[in-house]
Design an enzyme around this catalytic site. Structure first.
Site, mmCIF file in Angstrom:
data_model
loop_
_atom_site.group_PDB
_atom_site.id
_atom_site.type_symbol
_atom_site.label_atom_id
_atom_site.label_comp_id
_atom_site.label_asym_id
_atom_site.label_seq_id
_atom_site.Cartn_x
_atom_site.Cartn_y
_atom_site.Cartn_z
ATOM 1 N N LYS A 1 0.850 -1.254 -0.033
ATOM 2 C CA LYS A 1 -0.092 0.121 0.091
ATOM 3 C C LYS A 1 0.654 1.275 0.177
ATOM 4 O O LYS A 1 2.039 1.212 0.582
ATOM 5 C CB LYS A 1 -1.002 0.101 1.276
ATOM 6 C CG LYS A 1 -2.245 1.063 0.972
ATOM 7 C CD LYS A 1 -3.065 0.162 0.219
ATOM 8 C CE LYS A 1 -4.449 0.944 -0.166
ATOM 9 N NZ LYS A 1 -5.430 0.279 -0.971
ATOM 10 N N SER B 1 -14.943 -0.148 -12.973
ATOM 11 C CA SER B 1 -16.172 -0.730 -12.065
ATOM 12 C C SER B 1 -15.889 -1.919 -11.137
ATOM 13 O O SER B 1 -16.872 -2.553 -10.714
ATOM 14 C CB SER B 1 -17.327 -0.784 -12.993
ATOM 15 O OG SER B 1 -17.064 -1.991 -14.156
#
Length: 539
Positions: free
Chosen positions: A166, A253
């Site tokens: 991250k 999406s």
């Protein structure tokens, strides 16, 4: 002070001795410890990374003891097996590498500002490491460590062969111009690369809060034009890119679509919905979404298409409610035009806390630790599908379990993004889009099939012409699978297979509705097997 002097780094690499020591690494497991640990309101107040660690340790104790009881290794004594297995879990749990940096950026007004950024690589049991990059004023070292750990278990849960990572930059992106954001992103990319924290086979970032296709395109271009100028696979250094830069159809999406499939897998499971006193299927179900960004929007769209009704949305600028339903597409258009949801004509503003409002499905897609021991007793939703990372504290999770609420955990529910990122990474390494080599062949094969059937019928019934027409559904597929079709199919299959693994683990370990612990167990078993098969380097 010069710009070079202002740029400083802290690379915190834990040595193996550090990994194997310290209070949270004391990992002796007894049978008494297998009972669920007691939780309290104090669990709401621990740091984010400790919260994740608490979830993981609760699952790892069960997995560790199960392996010790059932794994058979020739000529290995029981005490040797226990020492080996417990030692392996000491390797799995901590964060492997953490990079903190401060670097200068020149703002449009000429002012020099110091920017703080982080990158954590939680695990390299699989490479490259993979994880999003967020721009947020509340980014901290603790948050980045926690999110990197979640990525490790998320990737393992859906069988994506990456370690967890991250990144975060501590800025409010709305306070910077496009030019300034580009400068920050490109400089951050250079600093990551200099320290060995970026590369198609090393560490691959992706979009997260405050970032998107634009930032990923800047990162890819910076790498390709500098350290990766001779790297054939330079485009694979990040995912979530625009299509023109090697992105993949369906990535934008993907997280929301994956969340929809995660709900679909359990809401259509009769034995599960009976336990939470719901009827199977989406028909007549209502849902409320917290956060109407990328994940919240696309989750709402797919749930709406399936027949569920959105009755409430919580956002930074307020909350809106409409018992008759809110059209996600209309709300999306309104938000694009105005920058928020306040004033949306299709719903009324409300001061009610919609997290605890009456609905069937609650979809938290905002920040971590939104559901705590303070509001969990009042949540009326029967299903909580975690679109955000870490939205539920451990104390709240136990309260929801006791109240027969089904929590679909983040490491499974929002894994659609990293799944399709994996597809994009493969596309970049293969240097060809999915479906391109087979598209026309499949179309021609289907046409020949129908012609063959017509010819056979004509031979069987001479003098009669019996035309053969495809159904409407088959007509859509006659041309072959497009890249988007392949991505959507691969994502749906991934979520379906992973749901079965979670249910099997829940049954094997007698966990009832505790899907979170079942998901962590699945992940830990897979990671353990990787380390068991490959061993430890220079240990």
């Amino acid at each position: 002070m010069t710009a070079m002097a202002a740029s400083r780094f802290g690379l915190l690499c834990q040595t193996r001795q550090q990994v194997l020591s310290g209070p949270i690494r004391q990992f002796s497991v007894s049978r008494q410890q297998l009972a669920p640990a007691a939780t309290s309101n104090d669990d709401d107040n621990v740091g984010f990374s400790q919260m994740v660690m608490n979830f993981v340790e609760a699952a790892s104790k069960r997995v560790c003891e199960n392996i010790i009881q059932n794994e058979r290794v020739p000529r290995e004594k029981p005490e040797q097996k226990r020492a080996r297995v417990e030692g392996m879990f000491k390797v799995i749990l901590p964060c492997n590498h953490f990079l903190e940096m401060n670097f200068p950026v020149r703002r449009d007004c000429g002012q020099i500002e110091i920017i703080q950024g982080y990158r954590a690589q939680h695990s390299q049991h699989r490479t490259p490491s993979k994880g999003g990059m967020r721009y947020d004023i509340h980014v901290s070292a603790d948050e980045v460590r926690a999110l990197a750990a979640l990525m490790t278990y998320k990737c393992a849960m859906v069988d994506v062969p990456f370690g967890g990572a991250k990144a975060g930059i501590k800025i409010d992106p709305s306070q910077y111009s496009t030019t300034e954001l580009e400068g920050i992103t490109r400089r951050f990319t250079i600093e990551l690369t200099k320290k060995g924290f970026l590369g198609a086979g090393i560490d691959v970032p992706a979009p997260d809060m405050g970032t998107g296709e634009r930032e990923m395109s800047w990162m890819m271009d910076t790498y390709a034009m500098s350290f990766g100028h001779g790297d054939l696979n330079a485009h694979a250094v990040v995912t979530g890119k625009p299509i023109t830069q090697g992105g993949i159809h369906g990535r934008v999406s993907a997280t929301g679509r994956g969340l929809f499939h995660s709900v679909e897998q359990f809401i259509n499971n009769t034995s599960i919905v009976q336990q939470i006193e719901l009827t199977p299927g989406f028909k007549d179900k209502t849902f409320i979404v917290q956060g109407f960004g990328n994940v919240g929007l696309h989750s709402s769209r797919y749930l709406h298409r399936a027949g569920a009704k959105c009755i409430g949305v919580l956002e930074r600028d307020g909350s809106i409610f409409n018992a008759d339903g809110i059209d996600p597409k209309e709300l999306e258009n309104y938000k694009i035009e105005t920058g928020g949801i306040r004033g949306f004509p299709g719903a009324k503003p409300t001061d009610e806390d919609l997290l605890v409002a009456e609905c069937d499905i609650l979809v938290p897609c905002a920040n971590e630790r939104q559901i705590t021991s303070r509001n969990a007793p009042n949540i009326r939703a029967k299903i909580i599908a975690e679109g955000a990372n870490g939205p539920t504290t451990r104390a709240a999770h136990q309260i929801l379990l006791d109240r027969k609420r089904l929590v679909i955990p983040d490491l499974y529910a929002n894994a659609g993004g990293v799944t399709v990122s994996y597809f994009e990474w493969l596309k970049n390494l293969n240097h060809v889009s999915f479906g391109r080599l087979t598209f026309k062949y499949e179309h021609d094969s289907n046409v020949h099939l129908f012609n063959s059937i017509e010819t056979a019928l004509a031979n069987k019934f001479p003098g009669k012409k019996i035309p053969v027409y495809p159904t409407a559904e088959f007509q859509k597929r006659m041309a072959g699978a497009s890249e988007k079709d392949i991505v959507h199919s691969g994502l749906e299959y991934t979520m379906e297979r992973s749901a079965k693994q979670i249910l099997n683990a829940a049954e094997s370990y007698n966990l009832g509705l505790d899907l979170r612990q079942a998901a962590y167990i699945c992940s830990l078993e897979k990671i353990y097997n990787v380390y068991k098969d490959v061993g430890l380097t220079f240990a």
